[in-house]
Design an enzyme around this catalytic site. Sequence first.
Site, mmCIF file in Angstrom:
data_model
loop_
_atom_site.group_PDB
_atom_site.id
_atom_site.type_symbol
_atom_site.label_atom_id
_atom_site.label_comp_id
_atom_site.label_asym_id
_atom_site.label_seq_id
_atom_site.Cartn_x
_atom_site.Cartn_y
_atom_site.Cartn_z
ATOM 1 N N ALA A 88 2.994 -0.593 5.270
ATOM 2 C CA ALA A 88 2.211 -0.242 6.329
ATOM 3 C C ALA A 88 1.837 -1.543 7.082
ATOM 4 C CB ALA A 88 1.653 0.689 7.045
ATOM 5 N N HIS A 147 12.672 -2.311 2.964
ATOM 6 C CA HIS A 147 11.958 -1.204 3.668
ATOM 7 C C HIS A 147 12.598 0.031 3.066
ATOM 8 C CE1 HIS A 147 8.418 -2.489 5.624
ATOM 9 N NE2 HIS A 147 9.524 -3.226 5.975
ATOM 10 N N LEU A 148 12.220 1.484 2.264
ATOM 11 C CA LEU A 148 13.197 2.685 1.698
ATOM 12 C C LEU A 148 13.644 2.473 3.098
ATOM 13 C CD1 LEU A 148 10.249 3.169 -0.639
ATOM 14 C CD2 LEU A 148 12.995 2.217 -1.402
ATOM 15 N N SER A 149 12.965 3.372 4.044
ATOM 16 C CA SER A 149 13.256 3.861 4.934
ATOM 17 C C SER A 149 13.921 2.851 6.281
ATOM 18 C CB SER A 149 12.362 5.243 5.723
ATOM 19 O OG SER A 149 10.555 4.330 5.846
ATOM 20 N N TYR A 189 11.375 9.060 1.661
ATOM 21 C CA TYR A 189 10.919 8.108 0.391
ATOM 22 C C TYR A 189 11.906 9.280 -0.956
ATOM 23 C CZ TYR A 189 7.872 6.260 3.740
ATOM 24 O OH TYR A 189 7.107 5.689 4.999
ATOM 25 N N ASP A 225 1.298 -14.613 6.584
ATOM 26 C CA ASP A 225 0.833 -16.198 6.386
ATOM 27 C C ASP A 225 1.049 -16.485 5.028
ATOM 28 O OD1 ASP A 225 0.386 -16.409 8.704
ATOM 29 O OD2 ASP A 225 -1.491 -17.022 9.041
ATOM 30 N N ARG A 257 6.215 1.364 14.121
ATOM 31 C CA ARG A 257 6.489 1.373 12.528
ATOM 32 C C ARG A 257 8.024 -0.070 13.193
ATOM 33 N NH1 ARG A 257 4.694 4.376 8.317
ATOM 34 N NH2 ARG A 257 4.335 6.113 9.050
ATOM 35 N N ARG A 279 12.046 4.943 13.501
ATOM 36 C CA ARG A 279 10.540 6.566 13.167
ATOM 37 C C ARG A 279 9.688 5.779 14.759
ATOM 38 N NH1 ARG A 279 8.964 5.492 7.014
ATOM 39 N NH2 ARG A 279 7.375 7.301 7.995
ATOM 40 N N ARG A 296 4.808 11.231 -1.912
ATOM 41 C CA ARG A 296 4.495 10.883 -0.558
ATOM 42 C C ARG A 296 5.759 11.325 0.318
ATOM 43 N NH1 ARG A 296 4.577 5.053 1.146
ATOM 44 N NH2 ARG A 296 4.134 5.285 3.474
ATOM 45 N N PRO A 329 0.735 -1.153 0.331
ATOM 46 C CA PRO A 329 0.237 -0.054 -0.016
ATOM 47 C C PRO A 329 1.136 1.149 -0.381
ATOM 48 C CG PRO A 329 -0.886 -1.830 1.299
ATOM 49 C CD PRO A 329 0.339 -1.884 1.194
ATOM 50 N N ASN A 330 -0.081 2.227 -0.563
ATOM 51 C CA ASN A 330 0.686 3.460 -1.008
ATOM 52 C C ASN A 330 2.562 3.774 -1.714
ATOM 53 O OD1 ASN A 330 -1.289 5.115 0.472
ATOM 54 N ND2 ASN A 330 -0.537 3.817 2.417
ATOM 55 N N HIS A 366 3.401 -4.274 9.368
ATOM 56 C CA HIS A 366 3.355 -3.588 10.878
ATOM 57 C C HIS A 366 2.148 -4.755 11.498
ATOM 58 C CE1 HIS A 366 6.677 -0.935 10.001
ATOM 59 N NE2 HIS A 366 5.523 0.035 9.122
ATOM 60 N N ASN A 381 8.200 -5.385 -0.066
ATOM 61 C CA ASN A 381 8.080 -4.015 0.521
ATOM 62 C C ASN A 381 6.591 -4.331 0.861
ATOM 63 O OD1 ASN A 381 7.472 -1.897 2.004
ATOM 64 N ND2 ASN A 381 8.953 -0.697 0.288
ATOM 65 N N GLU A 388 12.528 -9.047 3.092
ATOM 66 C CA GLU A 388 11.866 -7.990 2.959
ATOM 67 C C GLU A 388 12.323 -6.625 3.318
ATOM 68 O OE1 GLU A 388 8.878 -7.804 6.691
ATOM 69 O OE2 GLU A 388 9.794 -6.172 7.285
HETATM 70 C C1 DQA Z 1 8.189 1.879 4.278
HETATM 71 C C2 DQA Z 1 7.952 2.002 6.039
HETATM 72 C C3 DQA Z 1 6.277 1.827 6.229
HETATM 73 O O1 DQA Z 1 6.575 2.065 7.555
HETATM 74 C C4 DQA Z 1 4.989 1.984 5.732
HETATM 75 O O2 DQA Z 1 4.345 2.392 6.018
HETATM 76 C C5 DQA Z 1 5.315 1.927 3.995
HETATM 77 C C6 DQA Z 1 6.703 2.326 3.519
HETATM 78 C C7 DQA Z 1 9.391 1.971 3.197
HETATM 79 O O3 DQA Z 1 9.440 2.034 2.708
HETATM 80 O O4 DQA Z 1 9.959 2.544 4.508
HETATM 81 O O5 DQA Z 1 4.386 2.339 3.670
HETATM 82 O O6 DQA Z 1 7.582 -0.401 4.025
#
Ligand code: DQA
Length: 153
Positions: free
Chosen positions: A76, A99-101, A22, A86, A110, A106, A17, A9-10, A79, A73, A97
Site C-alpha cells: 500500500a 504488484h501481484l494484483s 492474492y 525518494d 490503488r 481495483r 490475506r 507491508p502486509n 499509493h 512490491n 515495481e
Molecule cells: C499490492 C497491491 C496494493 O494495493 C496492496 O496494498 C498490497 C498488495 C499487490 O501486490 O497487488 O498490499 O501491492
Amino acid sequence: MNIAIINGPNLNFLGIRESDIYGTATLEQLNDFITQNAPPSTKLTFFQSNHEGALIDFLQECHYNDCEAIVINPGALTHYSYALRDAISATNLPCIEVHLSNIHAREDFRKKSVTAAVCIAQICGLNAMGYILAIQALKDLKPWGPAPTPPPL
Ligand code: DQA
C-alpha cells in the site's frame, strides 16, 4: 547479477490475506518460486518489512552493497509514500515495481502509484510471474540499454 527482491507491508501475510485477490501461496512459497524460476546467474536477496523506515534503510544499503538492480512490491505504500519514492530514486539503481494484483482494476486509491515514476516499469496483475518477468527484464536491460527517445514531432 545481484538483484534485491523487496516486499512491503502486509506481504508477509500472503496465504492468509484475501486469497481471492492474492492467491494462496505464502511469502516463503512466493520467494521459493522466484528462486526456482529466476534466470541462471542471478543472485537474489529477499527482504520484507511492514515498516516504511526499514524499507528505506534497506534501499539505502542497496546503494552501498553490491546490489545491481531492484524488484519492489511496495504494498500500500505504493499509493502514498513519497519517502519510499525518494529512497528508490536515491539508490540510482534500475528498479521495477511489481504488484501481484491488477491495481488498475481495483479501488480508485490503488490506481495511483507515487513510486512507479522512479521505476523503469510497473508490472501488475500477473501474480508471482510478475517478479520473474521483472528479473528477466532487469537482466536483459544491461545489453539493451534504455528505450530510445522518440524523435520530436
Ligand atoms: C499490492 C497491491 C496494493 O494495493 C496492496 O496494498 C498490497 C498488495 C499487490 O501486490 O497487488 O498490499 O501491492
